[in-house]
Design a protein around this motif. Structure first.
Motif, PDB file in Angstrom:
ATOM      1  N   ILE A  28       0.867  -1.173   0.000  1.00 14.65           N
ATOM      2  CA  ILE A  28       0.000   0.000   0.000  1.00 14.65           C
ATOM      3  C   ILE A  28       0.903   1.222   0.000  1.00 14.65           C
ATOM      4  CG2 ILE A  28      -1.818   1.259   1.213  1.00 14.65           C
ATOM      5  CD1 ILE A  28      -2.659  -1.344   2.515  1.00 14.65           C
ATOM      6  N   LEU A  29       0.809   2.006  -1.050  1.00 10.44           N
ATOM      7  CA  LEU A  29       1.612   3.230  -1.122  1.00 10.44           C
ATOM      8  C   LEU A  29       0.965   4.353  -0.323  1.00 10.44           C
ATOM      9  CD1 LEU A  29       2.751   3.241  -4.842  1.00 10.44           C
ATOM     10  CD2 LEU A  29       4.094   2.680  -2.832  1.00 10.44           C
ATOM     11  N   PHE A  30      -0.355   4.445  -0.418  1.00 11.99           N
ATOM     12  CA  PHE A  30      -1.096   5.460   0.339  1.00 11.99           C
ATOM     13  C   PHE A  30      -2.456   4.894   0.739  1.00 11.99           C
ATOM     14  CE2 PHE A  30       1.383   7.908  -2.877  1.00 11.99           C
ATOM     15  CZ  PHE A  30       2.269   8.528  -2.008  1.00 11.99           C
ATOM     16  N   GLY A  31      -2.855   5.147   1.974  1.00 12.20           N
ATOM     17  CA  GLY A  31      -4.248   4.889   2.310  1.00 12.20           C
ATOM     18  C   GLY A  31      -4.580   3.939   3.423  1.00 12.20           C
ATOM     19  N   GLU A  32      -3.562   3.341   4.083  1.00 10.79           N
ATOM     20  CA  GLU A  32      -3.894   2.464   5.200  1.00 10.79           C
ATOM     21  C   GLU A  32      -4.844   3.174   6.170  1.00 10.79           C
ATOM     22  OE1 GLU A  32       0.365   1.373   4.035  1.00 10.79           O
ATOM     23  OE2 GLU A  32      -0.835   3.189   4.212  1.00 10.79           O
ATOM     24  N   HIS A  33      -5.873   2.445   6.577  1.00  7.01           N
ATOM     25  CA  HIS A  33      -6.878   2.879   7.558  1.00  7.01           C
ATOM     26  C   HIS A  33      -7.811   3.972   7.029  1.00  7.01           C
ATOM     27  CE1 HIS A  33      -5.505   0.328  10.804  1.00  7.01           C
ATOM     28  NE2 HIS A  33      -4.277   0.599  10.396  1.00  7.01           N
ATOM     29  N   PHE A  34      -7.299   4.913   6.264  1.00  6.13           N
ATOM     30  CA  PHE A  34      -8.194   5.929   5.712  1.00  6.13           C
ATOM     31  C   PHE A  34      -9.208   5.298   4.758  1.00  6.13           C
ATOM     32  CE2 PHE A  34      -4.399   8.335   6.936  1.00  6.13           C
ATOM     33  CZ  PHE A  34      -4.993   9.322   7.723  1.00  6.13           C
ATOM     34  N   ARG A 234      -8.129   0.170  17.005  1.00  7.86           N
ATOM     35  CA  ARG A 234      -7.380   1.260  17.640  1.00  7.86           C
ATOM     36  C   ARG A 234      -7.662   2.583  16.938  1.00  7.86           C
ATOM     37  NH1 ARG A 234      -0.985   0.769  18.760  1.00  7.86           N
ATOM     38  NH2 ARG A 234      -1.832  -0.845  20.141  1.00  7.86           N
ATOM     39  N   VAL A 235      -7.672   2.564  15.603  1.00 14.32           N
ATOM     40  CA  VAL A 235      -7.954   3.796  14.857  1.00 14.32           C
ATOM     41  C   VAL A 235      -9.394   4.240  15.084  1.00 14.32           C
ATOM     42  CG1 VAL A 235      -8.102   4.819  12.552  1.00 14.32           C
ATOM     43  CG2 VAL A 235      -6.185   3.316  13.132  1.00 14.32           C
ATOM     44  N   SER A 236     -10.308   3.284  15.158  1.00 16.29           N
ATOM     45  CA  SER A 236     -11.714   3.613  15.429  1.00 16.29           C
ATOM     46  C   SER A 236     -11.851   4.313  16.778  1.00 16.29           C
ATOM     47  CB  SER A 236     -12.562   2.342  15.401  1.00 16.29           C
ATOM     48  OG  SER A 236     -13.896   2.626  15.739  1.00 16.29           O
ATOM     49  N   LYS A 237     -11.118   3.834  17.754  1.00 11.47           N
ATOM     50  CA  LYS A 237     -11.149   4.454  19.081  1.00 11.47           C
ATOM     51  C   LYS A 237     -10.553   5.860  19.029  1.00 11.47           C
ATOM     52  CE  LYS A 237      -9.763   3.640  23.887  1.00 11.47           C
ATOM     53  NZ  LYS A 237      -9.070   2.707  24.820  1.00 11.47           N
ATOM     54  N   PHE A 238      -9.461   6.011  18.276  1.00  8.96           N
ATOM     55  CA  PHE A 238      -8.837   7.330  18.130  1.00  8.96           C
ATOM     56  C   PHE A 238      -9.835   8.296  17.503  1.00  8.96           C
ATOM     57  CE2 PHE A 238      -6.637  10.600  15.816  1.00  8.96           C
ATOM     58  CZ  PHE A 238      -5.589  10.979  16.648  1.00  8.96           C
ATOM     59  N   ASN A 241     -12.511   9.429  19.970  1.00  8.34           N
ATOM     60  CA  ASN A 241     -12.032  10.324  21.034  1.00  8.34           C
ATOM     61  C   ASN A 241     -11.443  11.638  20.498  1.00  8.34           C
ATOM     62  OD1 ASN A 241     -12.717   8.404  22.974  1.00  8.34           O
ATOM     63  ND2 ASN A 241     -10.692   7.440  22.916  1.00  8.34           N
ATOM     64  N   ASN A 242     -11.165  11.682  19.187  1.00  8.44           N
ATOM     65  CA  ASN A 242     -10.524  12.872  18.602  1.00  8.44           C
ATOM     66  C   ASN A 242     -11.147  13.170  17.239  1.00  8.44           C
ATOM     67  OD1 ASN A 242      -7.936  12.999  20.542  1.00  8.44           O
ATOM     68  ND2 ASN A 242      -8.199  10.877  19.866  1.00  8.44           N
ATOM     69  N   SER A 243     -12.450  13.377  17.203  1.00  4.80           N
ATOM     70  CA  SER A 243     -13.167  13.470  15.930  1.00  4.80           C
ATOM     71  C   SER A 243     -12.685  14.639  15.071  1.00  4.80           C
ATOM     72  CB  SER A 243     -14.672  13.574  16.167  1.00  4.80           C
ATOM     73  OG  SER A 243     -14.978  14.711  16.963  1.00  4.80           O
ATOM     74  N   ASP A 244     -12.484  15.807  15.661  1.00  2.00           N
ATOM     75  CA  ASP A 244     -12.039  16.967  14.879  1.00  2.00           C
ATOM     76  C   ASP A 244     -10.635  16.754  14.328  1.00  2.00           C
ATOM     77  OD1 ASP A 244     -14.426  18.224  15.381  1.00  2.00           O
ATOM     78  OD2 ASP A 244     -13.660  19.458  17.027  1.00  2.00           O
ATOM     79  N   LEU A 245      -9.758  16.235  15.162  1.00  5.77           N
ATOM     80  CA  LEU A 245      -8.393  15.979  14.726  1.00  5.77           C
ATOM     81  C   LEU A 245      -8.366  14.906  13.632  1.00  5.77           C
ATOM     82  CD1 LEU A 245      -5.395  16.590  15.128  1.00  5.77           C
ATOM     83  CD2 LEU A 245      -5.354  14.854  16.947  1.00  5.77           C
ATOM     84  N   PHE A 246      -9.202  13.889  13.791  1.00  2.00           N
ATOM     85  CA  PHE A 246      -9.265  12.839  12.783  1.00  2.00           C
ATOM     86  C   PHE A 246      -9.724  13.406  11.438  1.00  2.00           C
ATOM     87  CE2 PHE A 246     -11.274   9.335  10.477  1.00  2.00           C
ATOM     88  CZ  PHE A 246     -10.264   8.379  10.526  1.00  2.00           C
ATOM     89  N   LYS A 285       0.556   9.344  13.896  1.00  2.00           N
ATOM     90  CA  LYS A 285      -0.353  10.123  14.736  1.00  2.00           C
ATOM     91  C   LYS A 285      -1.628   9.350  15.048  1.00  2.00           C
ATOM     92  CE  LYS A 285       1.385  14.598  13.137  1.00  2.00           C
ATOM     93  NZ  LYS A 285       1.109  15.810  12.316  1.00  2.00           N
ATOM     94  N   LEU A 286      -1.965   8.385  14.190  1.00  2.82           N
ATOM     95  CA  LEU A 286      -3.126   7.523  14.459  1.00  2.82           C
ATOM     96  C   LEU A 286      -2.785   6.390  15.421  1.00  2.82           C
ATOM     97  CD1 LEU A 286      -4.761   7.215  10.909  1.00  2.82           C
ATOM     98  CD2 LEU A 286      -5.605   8.524  12.872  1.00  2.82           C
ATOM     99  N   THR A 287      -1.533   6.380  15.897  1.00  2.00           N
ATOM    100  CA  THR A 287      -1.039   5.458  16.940  1.00  2.00           C
ATOM    101  C   THR A 287      -0.922   4.014  16.466  1.00  2.00           C
ATOM    102  OG1 THR A 287      -3.171   4.871  17.980  1.00  2.00           O
ATOM    103  CG2 THR A 287      -2.132   6.947  18.698  1.00  2.00           C
TER     104      THR A 287
END
Length: 358
Positions: A28-34, A234-238, A241-246, A285-287
């Motif tokens: 994956i060059l770009f896009g994990e989790h997103f 883990r990303v779902s939890k992030f 808890n950080n909707s604006d930052l996400f 940053k997504l931990t």
């Protein structure tokens, strides 16, 4: 040397048949989790393969026997009992074997792949399956997807004497969902068709025209198997808890992705490296990074890599680094340092063919 033209080998017994397939792994060059949240990802197949040999009949009637270069042999008998040797194999291999047979059973009994008559022949005569993988399991390089695609290709070819990549891809996705319910289908798609592709939940997979034959990536295995499910959680939890930052991260990612498409098509390798680093910063940053992964990234970039990032779910698995191979001195120092850290690595190019028979 691998052949891109399909071929089939049969033994002197007309009822016997041996088919060999291979499917590339992926990065994956770009896009994990997103991609989980509807954003597009950019994926590519690599010239490291999962190879499958299917032969009937097996040594003994009614058995499905698997031999693997991972170091195990397993047999599933007609009654459903599974044996694995050597018996000293740890639990992770037992889980792998169980998943393998789940996929095999699904494909054999799938009428979109093979007829009922051929399925009954397999069950009666037995089946021998040999697995040879260049891809580390749990490394984020599409090992399970490449297996599903290669096995589906062998079984389909046995019935139809042809490779219908679209049908094989679709059935491979269904098969992988049996062991990974959250799979998006992106991995099976790129393992089936090869080259570059984009994927998102609305539009699915689209092949991307791009010439990167001269590019090589360095893949470093952290040695820690990743757990996709726990990283997605883990990303779902992030996000919760950080909707604006996400949301800010998503906007930044989309800009990286759009620039990345243009950069690959224009073959601007230096800017591609910058974007790879930016994507990794967002993933950190997504931990989903850790101390070891950050050490690998720091080491690669410190010895002249143009860009380095997680490829896959994170938490372990493999790291992708874009190397300027004309800088031989820096490359030698980098490889020496990776060796000092006890890390396995290899160079890889983009595979452009996808699934084929050998």
């Amino acid at each position: 040397m691998f052949m891109s033209r399909p071929s089939i080998t049969t033994t002197s017994n007309s009822s016997s048949q041996t088919i060999k397939t291979m499917s590339p792994g992926k990065v994956i060059l770009f896009g994990e989790h997103f991609v989980v949240y509807g954003y597009p990802s950019l994926i590519a197949s690599i010239d490291k393969y999962f190879k499958v040999t299917v032969r009937r009949p097996s040594l003994y009637k009614g058995e499905i026997r698997i031999e693997s270069n991972l170091g195990f042999t397993s047999v599933k008998y007609r009654g459903g009992e599974i044996t694995i040797s050597p018996m000293s194999l740890d639990t992770k291999f037992v889980n792998i074997v169980t998943k393998l047979y789940t996929i095999i059973d699904y494909l054999i009994n799938n009428e979109k792949m093979i007829s009922k008559e051929l399925a009954e022949t397999y069950k009666e005569e037995g089946l021998f399956i040999k697995l040879e993988s260049d891809l580390p399991p749990g490394g984020g390089l599409g090992s399970s997807s490449a297996f599903c695609v290669a096995l589906s290709g062998s079984l389909y070819y046995a019935e139809h004497n042809d490779l219908d990549q679209n049908n094989i891809c679709n059935q491979s996705i269904n098969a992988e969902k049996l062991i990974n319910i959250d799979t998006s289908g992106a991995d099976c798609s790129i393992c089936s068709f090869g080259g570059f592709g984009t994927f998102d939940k609305i539009n699915g997979f689209k092949r991307l025209s791009a010439d990167m034959d001269d590019y090589q990536f360095l893949i470093i295995n952290s040695g820690v198997a990743h757990d996709t499910y726990s990283m997605v959680e883990r990303v779902s939890k992030f996000k919760k808890n950080n909707s604006d930052l996400f949301d800010q991260f998503c906007k930044s990612y989309l800009q990286i992705y759009e620039e990345g498409i243009k950069t690959i098509q224009s073959q601007n390798i230096n800017h591609l490296g910058i974007l790879i680093n930016q994507n990794h910063e967002l993933l950190s940053k997504l931990t989903i990074s850790n101390t070891l992964i950050e050490k690998i990234v720091e080491t690669c970039n410190g010895f002249g890599a143009l860009g380095t990032k997680i490829t896959g779910a994170g938490g372990g698995g493999c790291v992708l680094s874009l190397i300027d191979r004309s800088n031989h001195q820096s490359e030698v120092r980098l490889l020496e340092r990776l060796g000092e850290l006890g890390l396995e690595y290899f160079f890889t190019r983009i595979d452009t063919l996808g699934l084929r028979l050998t």
